[in-house]
Design an enzyme around this catalytic site. Structure first.
Site, PDB file in Angstrom:
ATOM      1  N   SER A 119       0.834  -1.205   0.000  1.00  0.00           N
ATOM      2  CA  SER A 119       0.000   0.000   0.000  1.00  0.00           C
ATOM      3  C   SER A 119       0.860   1.243   0.000  1.00  0.00           C
ATOM      4  O   SER A 119       0.356   2.341  -0.195  1.00  0.00           O
ATOM      5  CB  SER A 119      -0.919   0.011   1.228  1.00  0.00           C
ATOM      6  N   HIS A 140      -3.364  -3.367  -5.543  1.00  0.00           N
ATOM      7  CA  HIS A 140      -3.616  -2.931  -4.168  1.00  0.00           C
ATOM      8  C   HIS A 140      -5.102  -3.068  -3.839  1.00  0.00           C
ATOM      9  O   HIS A 140      -5.936  -2.305  -4.342  1.00  0.00           O
ATOM     10  CB  HIS A 140      -3.140  -1.472  -3.980  1.00  0.00           C
ATOM     11  N   GLU A 152      -6.417  -0.965  -6.870  1.00  0.00           N
ATOM     12  CA  GLU A 152      -5.545  -0.053  -7.618  1.00  0.00           C
ATOM     13  C   GLU A 152      -4.548  -0.915  -8.387  1.00  0.00           C
ATOM     14  O   GLU A 152      -3.857  -1.743  -7.785  1.00  0.00           O
ATOM     15  CB  GLU A 152      -4.808   0.892  -6.666  1.00  0.00           C
ATOM     16  N   ASN A 190      -4.246   6.146  -0.806  1.00  0.00           N
ATOM     17  CA  ASN A 190      -3.487   6.543   0.386  1.00  0.00           C
ATOM     18  C   ASN A 190      -2.936   7.964   0.288  1.00  0.00           C
ATOM     19  O   ASN A 190      -2.722   8.618   1.309  1.00  0.00           O
ATOM     20  CB  ASN A 190      -2.371   5.539   0.688  1.00  0.00           C
TER      21      ASN A 190
HETATM   22  N1  CAA Z   1     -11.136  -2.898   7.918  1.00  0.00           N
HETATM   23  C1  CAA Z   1     -11.360  -4.120   8.457  1.00  0.00           C
HETATM   24  N2  CAA Z   1     -12.609  -4.618   8.656  1.00  0.00           N
HETATM   25  C2  CAA Z   1     -13.643  -3.840   8.288  1.00  0.00           C
HETATM   26  C3  CAA Z   1     -13.470  -2.544   7.737  1.00  0.00           C
HETATM   27  C4  CAA Z   1     -12.130  -2.089   7.542  1.00  0.00           C
HETATM   28  N3  CAA Z   1     -11.858  -0.908   7.012  1.00  0.00           N
HETATM   29  N4  CAA Z   1     -14.699  -2.022   7.477  1.00  0.00           N
HETATM   30  C5  CAA Z   1     -15.602  -2.952   7.875  1.00  0.00           C
HETATM   31  N5  CAA Z   1     -14.978  -4.037   8.361  1.00  0.00           N
HETATM   32  C6  CAA Z   1     -15.576  -5.266   8.901  1.00  0.00           C
HETATM   33  C7  CAA Z   1     -16.565  -4.949  10.024  1.00  0.00           C
HETATM   34  O1  CAA Z   1     -15.908  -4.809  11.265  1.00  0.00           O
HETATM   35  C8  CAA Z   1     -17.438  -6.183   9.998  1.00  0.00           C
HETATM   36  O2  CAA Z   1     -16.750  -7.220  10.676  1.00  0.00           O
HETATM   37  P1  CAA Z   1     -17.386  -7.875  12.034  1.00  0.00           P
HETATM   38  O3  CAA Z   1     -18.549  -8.618  11.530  1.00  0.00           O
HETATM   39  O4  CAA Z   1     -16.310  -8.770  12.537  1.00  0.00           O
HETATM   40  O5  CAA Z   1     -17.769  -6.744  12.905  1.00  0.00           O
HETATM   41  C9  CAA Z   1     -17.475  -6.550   8.503  1.00  0.00           C
HETATM   42  O6  CAA Z   1     -16.352  -5.903   7.892  1.00  0.00           O
HETATM   43  C10 CAA Z   1     -18.743  -6.070   7.851  1.00  0.00           C
HETATM   44  O7  CAA Z   1     -18.860  -4.690   8.121  1.00  0.00           O
HETATM   45  P2  CAA Z   1     -20.273  -3.966   8.319  1.00  0.00           P
HETATM   46  O8  CAA Z   1     -21.012  -4.629   9.444  1.00  0.00           O
HETATM   47  O9  CAA Z   1     -20.022  -2.491   8.361  1.00  0.00           O
HETATM   48  O10 CAA Z   1     -21.025  -4.430   6.992  1.00  0.00           O
HETATM   49  P3  CAA Z   1     -21.654  -3.581   5.853  1.00  0.00           P
HETATM   50  O11 CAA Z   1     -22.040  -4.573   4.815  1.00  0.00           O
HETATM   51  O12 CAA Z   1     -22.697  -2.658   6.393  1.00  0.00           O
HETATM   52  O13 CAA Z   1     -20.477  -2.675   5.270  1.00  0.00           O
HETATM   53  C11 CAA Z   1     -18.369  -2.150   4.324  1.00  0.00           C
HETATM   54  C12 CAA Z   1     -19.265  -3.240   4.911  1.00  0.00           C
HETATM   55  C13 CAA Z   1     -18.863  -1.776   2.926  1.00  0.00           C
HETATM   56  C14 CAA Z   1     -16.973  -2.771   4.215  1.00  0.00           C
HETATM   57  C15 CAA Z   1     -18.361  -0.885   5.234  1.00  0.00           C
HETATM   58  O14 CAA Z   1     -18.132  -1.282   6.580  1.00  0.00           O
HETATM   59  C16 CAA Z   1     -17.271   0.084   4.817  1.00  0.00           C
HETATM   60  O15 CAA Z   1     -17.361   0.719   3.787  1.00  0.00           O
HETATM   61  N6  CAA Z   1     -16.209   0.204   5.647  1.00  0.00           N
HETATM   62  C17 CAA Z   1     -15.106   1.110   5.395  1.00  0.00           C
HETATM   63  C18 CAA Z   1     -14.085   0.367   4.618  1.00  0.00           C
HETATM   64  C19 CAA Z   1     -12.921   1.223   4.227  1.00  0.00           C
HETATM   65  O16 CAA Z   1     -12.898   2.431   4.324  1.00  0.00           O
HETATM   66  N7  CAA Z   1     -11.879   0.522   3.738  1.00  0.00           N
HETATM   67  C20 CAA Z   1     -10.675   1.144   3.311  1.00  0.00           C
HETATM   68  C21 CAA Z   1      -9.643   0.919   4.352  1.00  0.00           C
HETATM   69  S1  CAA Z   1      -8.154   1.685   3.852  1.00  0.00           S
HETATM   70  C22 CAA Z   1      -7.283   0.486   3.094  1.00  0.00           C
HETATM   71  O17 CAA Z   1      -7.621  -0.658   3.084  1.00  0.00           O
HETATM   72  C23 CAA Z   1      -6.096   0.956   2.348  1.00  0.00           C
HETATM   73  C24 CAA Z   1      -4.797   0.913   2.969  1.00  0.00           C
HETATM   74  O18 CAA Z   1      -3.847   0.690   2.283  1.00  0.00           O
HETATM   75  C25 CAA Z   1      -4.568   1.252   4.391  1.00  0.00           C
END
Ligand code: CAA
Length: 300
Positions: A119, A140, A152, A190
């Site tokens: 990332s 990514h 990505e 990022n």
């Molecule tokens: N990281 C890890 N787990 C995540 C997460 C995240 N960012 N977002 C959600 N989850 C997990 C939740 O904790 C949940 O797990 P549990 O059942 O163990 O609690 C599971 O995914 C489902 O989540 P929701 O209950 O929220 O389910 P939903 O269907 O309503 O939504 C979703 C799922 C679309 C993923 C929503 O939660 C969402 O959009 N989350 C934000 C995700 C995000 O912003 N991701 C980008 C992270 S940055 C990255 O990955 C890049 C990097 O290089 C650092």
């Protein structure tokens, strides 16, 4: 070029998600970890994720069956030799990644594509360890991988059109959307996400609002699915701090510098959800905002 057999290096959070995603799309997938304990933990993580999805009515036993029919685990690197693409999702350590691809280079067929899920590192800096720079690319994925649509797809100056097209076709086949990016630190997401997350910490440090109110302001005011402080807890404070360090080194801009509070939290081992403490306390069933402890750290 058509990719049929998929190899994944590393069965941590990202590797497990990538392996699950490829297997559920019907690709024979082999995921490799360094020892049996880590491999079992990673595979268990995959099925626990699916089972939770089934219990919540978000997926079905068909996905479970597809994954168990198409996914295999491995400890030996040699087990990846007949893969058409090997996607690396091991820790963000440049030397470790180079070492892995250097070793694989001599084991796999000449047509095998190498991909990295890094990332924050530049793909060309990893690719230089292999002799197949035209077949080296960045893929990514985003967390949680099985649910997030974006990948990505990062080309270096040496990545061939054939490699790029084959990887884009694969991404489509696993029901994701690829965006093409040039090989620059942080790629698109990022580059935008890191200053935003760090600014949310700076806002808390400056006493602008509470943890919960900063998160609510963003979810309710901007329509984001999750507030920035929650998201930092999910990504891992150590990871965010690490990415900030790499981006500061590259761009020399203060917007990428880790705020003091983040540095101190990481020093204490407060990594967010995975260590059960971060901007929220996860030791109880319902996470509770951790404002009073955080204020003590600010005053230290
Ligand atoms: N990281 C890890 N787990 C995540 C997460 C995240 N960012 N977002 C959600 N989850 C997990 C939740 O904790 C949940 O797990 P549990 O059942 O163990 O609690 C599971 O995914 C489902 O989540 P929701 O209950 O929220 O389910 P939903 O269907 O309503 O939504 C979703 C799922 C679309 C993923 C929503 O939660 C969402 O959009 N989350 C934000 C995700 C995000 O912003 N991701 C980008 C992270 S940055 C990255 O990955 C890049 C990097 O290089 C650092």
């Amino acid at each position: 070029m058509h990719l049929e057999k998929i190899g994944v290096l590393g069965c941590g959070l990202m590797g497990a998600g990538i392996a699950q995603t490829a297997a559920r799309a019907g690709f024979p997938t082999i995921v490799r970890e360094i020892d049996r304990e880590l491999l079992d933990k990673g595979i268990d993580r995959i099925f626990a994720f699916i089972d939770k999805g089934i219990a919540r009515g978000k997926t079905t036993v068909i996905e479970r069956r597809k994954v168990s029919n198409h996914l295999a685990g491995a400890i030996e690197m040699e087990d990846l030799t007949d893969c058409d693409i090997i996607i690396e999702a091991i820790p963000e350590n440049l030397e470790l990644k180079r070492e892995m691809f250097r070793a694989l280079d001599n084991m796999v067929g000449v047509d095998t594509i190498f991909a990295s899920n890094t990332s924050s590192l530049k793909i060309a800096d990893i690719a230089c360890a292999s002799k197949r720079k035209d077949k080296f690319i960045g893929t990514h994925f985003f967390n949680p991988v099985p649910l997030m649509k974006l990948v990505e797809v990062v080309r270096t100056e040496d990545t061939s059109d054939e490699t790029f097209d084959a990887v884009m076709d694969f991404i489509l086949a696993i029901d994701k959307v690829g965006v093409a990016c040039v090989d620059t630190t942080g790629f698109v997401v990022n580059r935008l996400l890191t200053p935003y997350l760090l600014d949310a910490i700076r806002a808390f440090e400056a006493g602008i609002a509470s943890v919960e109110d900063i998160d609510n302001a963003v979810t309710l005011g901007l329509g984001y699915p999750m507030g920035p402080l929650t998201l930092i807890d999910f990504i891992g404070l150590d990871t965010v701090h690490h990415i900030a360090g790499i981006m500061t080194g590259e761009f020399r801009l203060s917007q990428y510098e880790s705020p003091r509070l983040l540095r101190l939290m990481v020093e204490k081992g407060w990594y967010g959800k995975k260590s059960k403490i971060g901007f929220y306390d996860y030791s109880t069933e319902q996470p509770t905002p951790n404002d009073s402890e955080l204020k003590k750290i600010i005053q230290e």
